[in-house]
Scaffold this motif. Structure first.
Motif, PDB file in Angstrom:
ATOM      1  N   PRO A 255      -1.485   0.592  -7.171  1.00 57.53           N
ATOM      2  CA  PRO A 255      -2.447   0.548  -6.046  1.00 57.53           C
ATOM      3  C   PRO A 255      -1.905   1.268  -4.821  1.00 57.53           C
ATOM      4  O   PRO A 255      -0.708   1.213  -4.514  1.00 57.53           O
ATOM      5  N   THR A 256      -2.806   1.954  -4.129  1.00 59.01           N
ATOM      6  CA  THR A 256      -2.449   2.617  -2.881  1.00 59.01           C
ATOM      7  C   THR A 256      -3.173   2.022  -1.682  1.00 59.01           C
ATOM      8  O   THR A 256      -2.775   2.234  -0.546  1.00 59.01           O
ATOM      9  N   ALA A 257      -4.259   1.270  -1.911  1.00 58.23           N
ATOM     10  CA  ALA A 257      -4.996   0.610  -0.833  1.00 58.23           C
ATOM     11  C   ALA A 257      -5.843  -0.486  -1.447  1.00 58.23           C
ATOM     12  O   ALA A 257      -6.269  -0.400  -2.612  1.00 58.23           O
ATOM     13  N   LEU A 258      -6.098  -1.542  -0.658  1.00 58.90           N
ATOM     14  CA  LEU A 258      -6.900  -2.678  -1.111  1.00 58.90           C
ATOM     15  C   LEU A 258      -7.972  -2.992  -0.088  1.00 58.90           C
ATOM     16  O   LEU A 258      -7.783  -2.779   1.114  1.00 58.90           O
ATOM     17  N   TYR A 259      -9.113  -3.538  -0.577  1.00 57.19           N
ATOM     18  CA  TYR A 259     -10.115  -4.105   0.325  1.00 57.19           C
ATOM     19  C   TYR A 259     -10.612  -5.409  -0.279  1.00 57.19           C
ATOM     20  O   TYR A 259     -11.110  -5.437  -1.411  1.00 57.19           O
TER      21      TYR A 259
ATOM     22  N   GLU B 221      -6.863  13.097  -4.271  1.00 57.72           N
ATOM     23  CA  GLU B 221      -5.759  12.834  -5.177  1.00 57.72           C
ATOM     24  C   GLU B 221      -5.077  11.507  -4.870  1.00 57.72           C
ATOM     25  O   GLU B 221      -4.471  10.895  -5.750  1.00 57.72           O
ATOM     26  N   ASP B 222      -5.181  11.077  -3.612  1.00 56.14           N
ATOM     27  CA  ASP B 222      -4.523   9.838  -3.210  1.00 56.14           C
ATOM     28  C   ASP B 222      -5.321   9.208  -2.073  1.00 56.14           C
ATOM     29  O   ASP B 222      -5.665   9.878  -1.101  1.00 56.14           O
ATOM     30  N   ILE B 223      -5.638   7.932  -2.189  1.00 53.87           N
ATOM     31  CA  ILE B 223      -6.410   7.204  -1.178  1.00 53.87           C
ATOM     32  C   ILE B 223      -5.463   6.277  -0.425  1.00 53.87           C
ATOM     33  O   ILE B 223      -4.840   5.400  -1.024  1.00 53.87           O
ATOM     34  N   ALA B 224      -5.354   6.473   0.879  1.00 55.21           N
ATOM     35  CA  ALA B 224      -4.454   5.660   1.695  1.00 55.21           C
ATOM     36  C   ALA B 224      -5.182   4.609   2.513  1.00 55.21           C
ATOM     37  O   ALA B 224      -4.586   3.607   2.914  1.00 55.21           O
ATOM     38  N   SER B 225      -6.482   4.838   2.790  1.00 54.91           N
ATOM     39  CA  SER B 225      -7.275   3.893   3.592  1.00 54.91           C
ATOM     40  C   SER B 225      -8.564   3.585   2.843  1.00 54.91           C
ATOM     41  O   SER B 225      -9.210   4.497   2.304  1.00 54.91           O
TER      42      SER B 225
END
Length: 496
Positions: free
Chosen positions: A145-149, A183-187
């Motif tokens: 995982p790179t971000a969670l909501y 390619e990558d989700i940070a927010s």
């Protein structure tokens, strides 16, 4: 899923008899998948007046009790479980082992009692001192995982992993995965039901995706015709709430250009047009860097937006906190660590992370050197507003350092991850003697360890979100997201 039409006893196109609410509690006979059930109209109506079972009981109550049982062509074993739910308000313990949550949810939806089942399957109130690891969610591909909501109240979660967003419903059942162009989700934040706002530290722009259909809805980019340097701005943080998505609420996103120029853009939620530019900064130092966290307080915090940034290096941590008024674009309060706030006496012990309790209107920070947790009342902010929490128990007093720590506020509790594990601070009442025969109750803070030694060995916590009485945790270098819940018996006894 469509609910079935009720059995029609009429012939040749004669319209069915109108549904009449029963005047008493009648016996009801049902034939579900060839198995006979006998119950009462009041039991079937527990699911709600608009449910299929309530409608069938209303019609059956107007008939003679000797008529043929109503036939429903569904699974009788699952129906038996759902009938028990209507009778007692809870699921039989064996049902959780025999049937999957998805099977139960599909049958409950058919009968129109999905709300009752959701309530029965929901975890009890999250009490940090009694929380345990309940399950782990592992996406099928690129599972780091790179971000969670987890901002919804139903316990569902969205997980960003690589350039994908995987959605899991209140039963933690996978409901779909969206592959984005990033390619990558940070927010990652929810701005409407099923609409996600995402940002990347590698790809410019704020992007909106419909998680249910998998399509991109729109993109927002920061530009300035008068300044050609403002281009390819990446999103470092998003501040938005799903609640109150009536179009009048704005989306706040922090943008940063390659040369470090940055600002916060206020975006109209309904038109997705940029409304205003807030707090444009050069970004050449720690006091002017792009925010790494935004919290929308426009509804509960006097119309302000909380922004913070933190950086670390060979000489420790430094950062700032600000409250921006989006109407004027000016900061109404700010502090820099180390820097301003010279009265503190804690110069050099800057915060490692910070979070805002929206209900209590309080800011919580954890210091990187001492590991101390401090709170500031947002209604009484001053140059040095911090109150450092103290643990009364000598055995729990040593917190250790706060490097790499994460703070998360949820329902009056403050979860703090450290290199040594996960802990929670919560308020408790203590009787204090104010004189002979005069005892009063006062609020104190208690610190408890949430995880065990084996839990901490799984890796350093790098992400933490809470929602729907669940705590979601992801760790550095570990695939999947841990789901922490409290025991059903957690409210029975509380020991400190």
């Amino acid at each position: 899923m469509n609910r079935p039409a009720m059995a029609d006893s009429s012939d040749g196109g004669v319209p069915p008899a109108p549904i009449v609410q029963p005047t008493g509690n009648h016996r009801i006979k049902l034939n579900v998948g060839g198995k006979l059930f006998e119950t009462t109209s009041s039991t079937l109506q527990v699911g709600g007046h608009d449910s299929l079972l309530a409608a069938l009981s209303s019609r059956h109550a107007t008939e003679n009790d000797e008529r043929e049982p109503i036939f429903i062509d569904r699974d009788p074993e699952i129906f038996s479980t759902l009938l028990s739910l209507l009778r007692s308000g809870r699921l039989p313990s064996a049902a959780r082992r025999r049937f999957s949550k998805q099977d139960l949810a599909e049958e409950a939806l058919y009968y129109g009692i999905e709300g009752r089942l959701r309530s029965a399957l929901s975890p009890p109130p999250l009490i940090g001192i009694n929380a345990t690891l309940a399950s782990t969610i592992v996406p099928a591909a690129e599972a780091h995982p790179t971000a969670l909501y987890a901002g919804s109240d139903d316990g569902s979660i969205w997980i960003a992993h690589g350039g994908q967003i995987s959605a899991y419903d209140s039963n933690l059942t996978h409901s779909g995965t969206v592959r984005t162009h990033l390619e990558d989700i940070a927010s990652l934040r929810c701005i409407w039901p099923e609409i996600a706002a995402i940002g990347s530290l590698q790809t410019p722009g704020l992007h909106l995706y419909d998680v249910s259909s998998g399509r991109q809805v729109a993109s927002v980019n920061w530009s300035d015709p008068s300044d050609p340097r403002v281009y390819k701005a990446r999103v470092t943080a998003i501040g938005a709430t799903e609640q109150g998505y009536n179009g009048r609420r704005h989306i706040f996103a922090a943008f940063e250009c390659p040369h470090r120029e940055n600002c916060i853009l206020s975006v109209d939620r309904s038109t997705l047009q940029i409304v205003s530019e807030i707090g444009r900064l050069s970004g050449s130092g720690s006091k002017t860097s792009s925010p790494g966290k935004l919290v929308d307080l426009t509804e509960v915090g006097g119309g302000v937006v909380f922004a913070s940034a933190v950086s670390s290096g060979a000489f420790g941590y430094s950062g700032y906190m600000r409250l921006w008024d989006p109407r004027t674009g000016k900061a109404v309060w700010e502090t820099s660590e180390p820097g301003s706030g010279a009265r503190s006496g804690r110069f050099g012990d800057a915060f490692a992370d910070v979070d805002v309790d929206r209900k209590e209107m309080a800011i919580y920070k954890v210091c990187w050197k001492s590991g101390d947790l401090a709170v500031a009342d947002m209604r009484k902010l001053s140059e040095d507003p911090w109150l450092y929490l103290e643990e009364r128990s000598a055995a729990l007093r040593s917190a250790g350092g706060g490097a790499n720590s994460i703070v998360n506020c949820y329902n009056g509790q403050v979860f703090v991850s450290r290199e040594s594990g996960l802990e929670v601070w919560s308020r408790a009442e203590e009787e204090s003697e104010e004189g002979e025969g005069d005892a009063q109750r006062k609020k104190i803070w208690r610190r408890n360890f949430v995880d065990r030694e084996d839990d901490a060995k799984r890796g350093l916590i790098r992400g933490m979100e809470a929602g729907g009485d669940r705590l979601f945790v992801c760790r550095s270098g570990v695939e999947g997201v841990e789901v922490w819940e409290s025991s059903n018996f957690s409210g029975a006894i509380c020991l400190f």
